[in-house]
Write an enzyme that holds these catalytic residues in place. Structure first.
Site, PDB file in Angstrom:
ATOM      1  N   ASN A 209       0.794  -1.343   0.000  1.00  0.00           N
ATOM      2  CA  ASN A 209      -0.079  -0.305   0.218  1.00  0.00           C
ATOM      3  C   ASN A 209       0.768   1.084   0.042  1.00  0.00           C
ATOM      4  O   ASN A 209       2.142   1.145  -0.187  1.00  0.00           O
ATOM      5  CB  ASN A 209      -0.862   0.058   1.228  1.00  0.00           C
ATOM      6  CG  ASN A 209      -0.242  -0.160   2.224  1.00  0.00           C
ATOM      7  OD1 ASN A 209       0.602   0.653   2.772  1.00  0.00           O
ATOM      8  ND2 ASN A 209      -0.611  -1.251   3.122  1.00  0.00           N
ATOM      9  N   ASP A 278      -4.192  -6.529   4.590  1.00  0.00           N
ATOM     10  CA  ASP A 278      -5.434  -7.544   5.180  1.00  0.00           C
ATOM     11  C   ASP A 278      -5.249  -8.953   4.520  1.00  0.00           C
ATOM     12  O   ASP A 278      -5.753  -9.692   5.082  1.00  0.00           O
ATOM     13  CB  ASP A 278      -6.594  -6.998   4.602  1.00  0.00           C
ATOM     14  CG  ASP A 278      -6.953  -5.601   5.364  1.00  0.00           C
ATOM     15  OD1 ASP A 278      -6.536  -5.628   6.496  1.00  0.00           O
ATOM     16  OD2 ASP A 278      -7.617  -4.882   4.784  1.00  0.00           O
ATOM     17  N   LYS A 288       9.490 -15.901 -10.938  1.00  0.00           N
ATOM     18  CA  LYS A 288       8.852 -14.965 -11.655  1.00  0.00           C
ATOM     19  C   LYS A 288       7.885 -15.305 -12.480  1.00  0.00           C
ATOM     20  O   LYS A 288       8.113 -16.250 -13.392  1.00  0.00           O
ATOM     21  CB  LYS A 288       9.855 -13.994 -12.303  1.00  0.00           C
ATOM     22  CG  LYS A 288       8.975 -12.801 -13.031  1.00  0.00           C
ATOM     23  CD  LYS A 288       9.972 -11.768 -13.653  1.00  0.00           C
ATOM     24  CE  LYS A 288       8.901 -10.519 -14.244  1.00  0.00           C
ATOM     25  NZ  LYS A 288      10.003  -9.690 -15.448  1.00  0.00           N
ATOM     26  N   PHE A 322      -5.193   3.164  14.607  1.00  0.00           N
ATOM     27  CA  PHE A 322      -5.220   4.164  13.424  1.00  0.00           C
ATOM     28  C   PHE A 322      -6.242   3.425  12.311  1.00  0.00           C
ATOM     29  O   PHE A 322      -6.500   2.623  12.039  1.00  0.00           O
ATOM     30  CB  PHE A 322      -3.959   4.583  12.703  1.00  0.00           C
ATOM     31  CG  PHE A 322      -3.192   5.460  13.439  1.00  0.00           C
ATOM     32  CD1 PHE A 322      -2.992   6.532  12.856  1.00  0.00           C
ATOM     33  CD2 PHE A 322      -2.479   5.089  14.545  1.00  0.00           C
ATOM     34  CE1 PHE A 322      -1.984   7.916  13.525  1.00  0.00           C
ATOM     35  CE2 PHE A 322      -1.853   6.069  15.298  1.00  0.00           C
ATOM     36  CZ  PHE A 322      -1.573   7.245  14.717  1.00  0.00           C
ATOM     37  N   LYS A 336     -14.036   0.134  14.282  1.00  0.00           N
ATOM     38  CA  LYS A 336     -12.642  -0.316  14.601  1.00  0.00           C
ATOM     39  C   LYS A 336     -12.375  -0.235  16.077  1.00  0.00           C
ATOM     40  O   LYS A 336     -11.789  -0.975  16.780  1.00  0.00           O
ATOM     41  CB  LYS A 336     -11.700   0.341  13.594  1.00  0.00           C
ATOM     42  CG  LYS A 336     -10.383  -0.383  13.982  1.00  0.00           C
ATOM     43  CD  LYS A 336      -9.366   0.416  12.993  1.00  0.00           C
ATOM     44  CE  LYS A 336      -9.418  -0.082  11.676  1.00  0.00           C
ATOM     45  NZ  LYS A 336      -8.355   0.312  10.589  1.00  0.00           N
ATOM     46  N   LYS A 340     -11.960  -3.736  18.188  1.00  0.00           N
ATOM     47  CA  LYS A 340     -10.957  -4.293  18.711  1.00  0.00           C
ATOM     48  C   LYS A 340     -10.215  -4.037  19.862  1.00  0.00           C
ATOM     49  O   LYS A 340      -9.072  -3.949  20.398  1.00  0.00           O
ATOM     50  CB  LYS A 340      -9.801  -3.879  17.628  1.00  0.00           C
ATOM     51  CG  LYS A 340     -10.004  -4.192  15.878  1.00  0.00           C
ATOM     52  CD  LYS A 340      -9.096  -3.579  15.118  1.00  0.00           C
ATOM     53  CE  LYS A 340      -9.572  -4.131  13.528  1.00  0.00           C
ATOM     54  NZ  LYS A 340      -8.444  -3.994  12.498  1.00  0.00           N
TER      55      LYS A 340
END
Length: 398
Positions: A209, A278, A288, A322, A336, A340
């Site tokens: 990301n 995730d 490859k 976060f 969240k 959590k």
């Protein structure tokens, strides 16, 4: 309360300069060693004698005046200061510092300082809203300079809007908060995760990301600056770790999970900043993957949820998470927080200019378990980190 602290107060030429007299008086009564630097225009509003009588130190108005002691004053003040407060801060001084100009004692001292510098802007609302002024403020904020938001109200010029000087009491309270930070985390141990994770597809490619690690590294540095012992578990980033942190470099989500779960019991505070992937590939090719056909299908399996697993076992520890979102920011962050077992979640909309991945600033909302919320304006990530740590202490102290 401020005994042993040295505060340099820079006074610029604005009608609010007379209120700086009370700022100096309050700081002096709190035990701070206060030194005042006045710009050439400031002395047209308030006499230097007024400040000298209150702070009991020479007041500097001219970079080339005969020194009271043999010392290079802008260097010596910059070195001894625990904080520089520019109040009122005009558009002129903000523009000078943003442009790297050092042509008087105040701008030169700021340029030579490595302590925090707090600007308290006060000016006509149209000046404050000017895109050039706002650009200069944003530039300095991104470099770690601190800013107090001006108040909204009636101006001396007769107009009304945002740009009014805050009350001296409010400014001094803000200053006390900054100066208290220097040792308020002594004896505490903080575990911070930062950066992205990379989930391999083959020896060449991976899933990841846009996280740069800047926010997590800012939290680690801020905690170190405030006296904490810090362990930083970081994914792959192009940032030098803060000096003093125990830094563990990992690559994948599973790597990060394993490192955090074997370490967390030794820490008082857990700050989960990392943007953890995730999912990961069920099978990683040893060679490859070559192009064949129009499409490539990857089978993915869910990665362990580090924050959720910590939430089950954290016990008395404080955990901060976060939530980087593109829509339904508050609902997603609240979900969240609850699912959590976090004590606070830092929510930001990554679609906003000045927030999110890769930039030096952020715009966040701090949402606590008790339902309270603090909305912060655009700030440097370092300043956001300190505000997060301020609230962690608030939670810890009940």
């Amino acid at each position: 309360m401020l005994k042993g602290k040295t505060v340099v107060v820079g006074v610029c030429g604005g009608i609010a300069a007379y209120k700086s007299v009370e700022i100096v008086s309050r700081l002096n009564k709190l035990g701070a060693d206060v030194h005042v630097i006045m710009t050439a225009n400031a002395v047209k509003f308030v006499a230097p004698l007024t400040f000298r009588s209150i702070c009991h130190n020479p007041v500097i108005t001219d970079m080339f005046e005969e020194p009271k002691v043999w010392d290079i004053q802008h260097i010596s003040l910059a070195q001894k200061a625990d904080l520089i407060v520019v109040a009122p801060a005009t558009a002129n001084i903000i523009g000078k510092v943003a442009g790297g100009i050092a042509d008087d004692m105040l701008s030169t001292t700021i340029m030579a300082a490595d302590c925090p510098v707090l600007f308290v802007p006060a000016m006509n609302n149209k000046m404050y809203e000017n895109p050039i002024v706002q650009g200069n403020i944003n530039k300095l904020a991104s470099l770690g300079y601190l800013f107090m938001e001006p108040e909204t109200g009636l101006m001396a010029c007769g107009t009304s809007g945002k740009g009014r000087f805050p009350s001296p009491e409010t400014i001094v309270d803000y200053v006390k908060g900054i100066l208290k930070r220097s040792s308020d985390y002594e004896g505490l141990k903080i575990l911070v995760t930062a950066g992205p994770t990379r989930e391999p597809i083959d020896p060449v490619r991976y899933i990841s990301n846009h996280s740069s690690g800047k926010m997590g590294y800012a939290v680690a540095k801020a905690a170190l600056d405030r006296g904490a012992a810090v362990k930083l578990v970081t994914g792959p980033v192009n940032i030098t770790p803060p000096t003093g942190a125990e830094t563990i470099c990992v690559t994948s989500a599973v790597d990060m999970y394993n490192e955090v779960m074997k370490s967390y019991e030794s820490f008082d505070i857990l700050v989960m900043v990392a943007a953890v992937a995730d999912y990961r590939c069920v099978t990683v090719s040893e060679k490859k993957i070559k192009k064949s056909g129009e499409n490539l299908t990857l089978e993915l399996v869910k990665n362990p949820d580090i924050a959720a697993e910590l939430g089950k076992v954290k016990g008395h520890r404080i955990m901060i998470g976060f939530s980087a979102e593109t829509d339904n920011l508050l609902d997603n962050a609240a979900s969240k927080l609850a699912s959590k077992n976090m004590d606070m979640v830092v929510a930001n909309d990554v679609t906003l200019e000045g927030a999110g991945f890769g930039v030096d600033t952020n715009i966040v909302k701090l949402i606590k378990r008790d339902g309270s919320r603090i909305d912060l304006p655009v700030m440097s990530k370092e300043d956001v980190a300190h505000r997060i740590l301020d609230e962690v202490l608030s939670i810890r102290n009940g």
